[in-house]
Design an enzyme around this catalytic site. Structure first.
Site, short mmCIF file in Angstrom:
data_model
loop_
_atom_site.label_atom_id
_atom_site.label_comp_id
_atom_site.label_asym_id
_atom_site.label_seq_id
_atom_site.Cartn_x
_atom_site.Cartn_y
_atom_site.Cartn_z
N CYS A 12 0.80 -1.23 0.00
CA CYS A 12 0.00 0.00 0.00
C CYS A 12 0.83 1.27 0.00
O CYS A 12 0.80 2.05 -0.95
CB CYS A 12 -0.93 0.01 1.22
N ILE A 13 1.56 1.51 1.08
CA ILE A 13 2.18 2.82 1.29
C ILE A 13 3.21 3.18 0.22
O ILE A 13 3.27 4.33 -0.21
CB ILE A 13 2.77 2.90 2.71
#
Length: 425
Positions: A264-265
């Site tokens: 994600c990040i």
């Protein structure tokens, strides 16, 4: 809805499948990996932090079946898509998995149960559900979204290894192509989850997920930058963060590291950066955070160099043990792990690098680092020129390094039994 299909049986799709089955919803899990499908049908998990004890009962009860046959979409009332959305080598969104899934399920939307619901969970930029996935589903099925089938977006909020929250307890954001689409989506997830949070559109739901991870990316970049600045001042950033965290309002602790990892990040912020260019906007803050986080492995390598220089050695020719391949502690998830970058950077500078990871016994193939596949974890010994800790597994926190003679560089401030030559990075 009592019969659904979940496409993609990885870190998102498999826990979601288990949760629905535990709520007496029958799930057909679809995946292109036959080896994993066969393992699941035998009641076994292939993801370390997901127990086989959760899979075997739902298989035995006939609530869960894995398959590679997408024609089984005919049998279900709803389809949830949980496939990867990576970036390509130009850091542009790669929707190939989502669009391929759309093409695979579209021919079966007009068969079996009418008015099927399709929900996309894969993280992506605003407009994907309506502008990219919808036309493929309509063209392949001959149906019209919002009329003949329902369409919604509900971003995953899975955090592998977390025990204080679960799929069941984390509130679920969702937006529909139409109000009826949204109502169908709310009804589906309400069967299995404690709380849902409807929003007015798919685009808002898509933007919500990006905002959550951009928030984390920017704040991690901030503490990573502070780490470098305070290090030059002789200040321990970890002590600063712990002290600041005592403030009961207006502050939330984030912690530095050797770079960003996970699905994600490191990826999601760039989905918005790419999409923003279409409306002539430049996301300078997000891009700056990305630059800072991407530069952290170089900072760590410089710290390794400093530690070796103190031993009158160089990186070139040194034997280095890297502790941790997983991107976060106590899981076997190594997607986008900064450890891969550290390993490659050290080897480019002439080091001989081995790794230890109790959760990743062997490096699996990946698109970004194919040459590392097949390497196996080794034992932790003092027979190296230095040791670099990249992942804060519990096993490392409790390991006794106190008698080790080689320098140890700790990027996570997690070692308790430290050697005499101990460095933070």
């Amino acid at each position: 809805m009592k019969n659904i299909a979940i496409v993609g049986l990885g870190y998102v799709g498999l826990p979601l499948s288990i949760r629905f089955c535990q709520s007496d919803v029958k799930v057909i899990g679809l995946d292109v990996n036959k080896t994993q499908v066969d393992k699941l049908n035998s009641g076994k998990s292939y993801i370390k932090h997901i127990s086989s004890d959760d899979i075997a009962p739902i298989v035995d009860q006939g609530l869960f079946e894995a398959s590679t046959d997408f024609s089984r979409i005919e049998e279900v009332e709803a389809i949830i898509i949980c496939v990867p959305t990576p970036l390509n080598k130009y850091r542009e969104p790669d929707l190939s998995y989502v669009l391929a899934t759309g093409r695979s399920i579209a021919p079966y939307l007009n068969k079996g149960t009418p008015n099927k619901l399709v929900v996309l969970e894969s993280t992506t930029y605003p407009g994907t559900t309506e502008d990219e996935l919808r036309p493929i589903l309509e063209e392949g099925s001959g149906l019209t979204a919002g009329k003949d089938f329902h369409l919604a977006f509900s971003p995953e909020r899975e955090d592998p290894g977390r025990t204080d929250h679960s799929v069941k307890t984390i509130p679920k954001v969702m937006g529909g192509y139409t109000q009826v689409c949204l109502d169908k989506c709310v009804a589906l997830y309400s069967k299995a989850l404690d709380a849902v949070h409807p929003v007015p559109s798919c685009r808002i739901a898509e933007a919500t997920k990006l905002t959550e991870n951009i928030f984390r990316s920017v704040n991690i970049a901030l503490v990573n930058e502070l780490k470098v600045v305070y290090d030059k001042m002789g200040i321990d950033v970890w002590e600063v963060i712990n002290a600041a965290a005592t403030k009961p309002f207006g502050y939330m602790p984030f912690y530095p590291g050797p770079g960003l990892g996970g699905h994600c990040i490191p990826i999601d912020p760039f989905y918005l950066t790419w999409k923003a260019r279409e409306v002539d906007q430049h996301t300078r803050f997000i891009e700056l955070a990305g630059e800072i986080n991407t530069a952290m492995p170089d900072y760590v390598v410089s710290k390794v160099s400093d530690a070796l220089n103190a031993e009158k050695k160089s990186i070139n020719g040194s034997r280095i043990l890297l502790l941790g391949i997983a991107y976060k502690p106590n899981v076997d998830d190594a997607r986008e792990s900064p450890s891969y970058v550290l390993l490659e950077k050290l080897e480019t500078r002439g080091a001989e690098v081995s790794f230890n990871d109790p959760h990743v016994p062997e490096i699996q193939p990946s698109r970004e680092h194919p040459d590392l596949a097949g390497r196996k974890s080794v034992e932790i010994t003092d027979d190296y020129d230095c040791i670099l800790l990249a992942t804060h597994h519990d096993e490392y926190k409790s390991f006794n390094f106190s008698k080790f003679k080689c320098p140890l560089i700790d990027t996570r401030n997690c070692i308790t039994n430290t050697p005499s030559k101990y460095y933070k990075a």
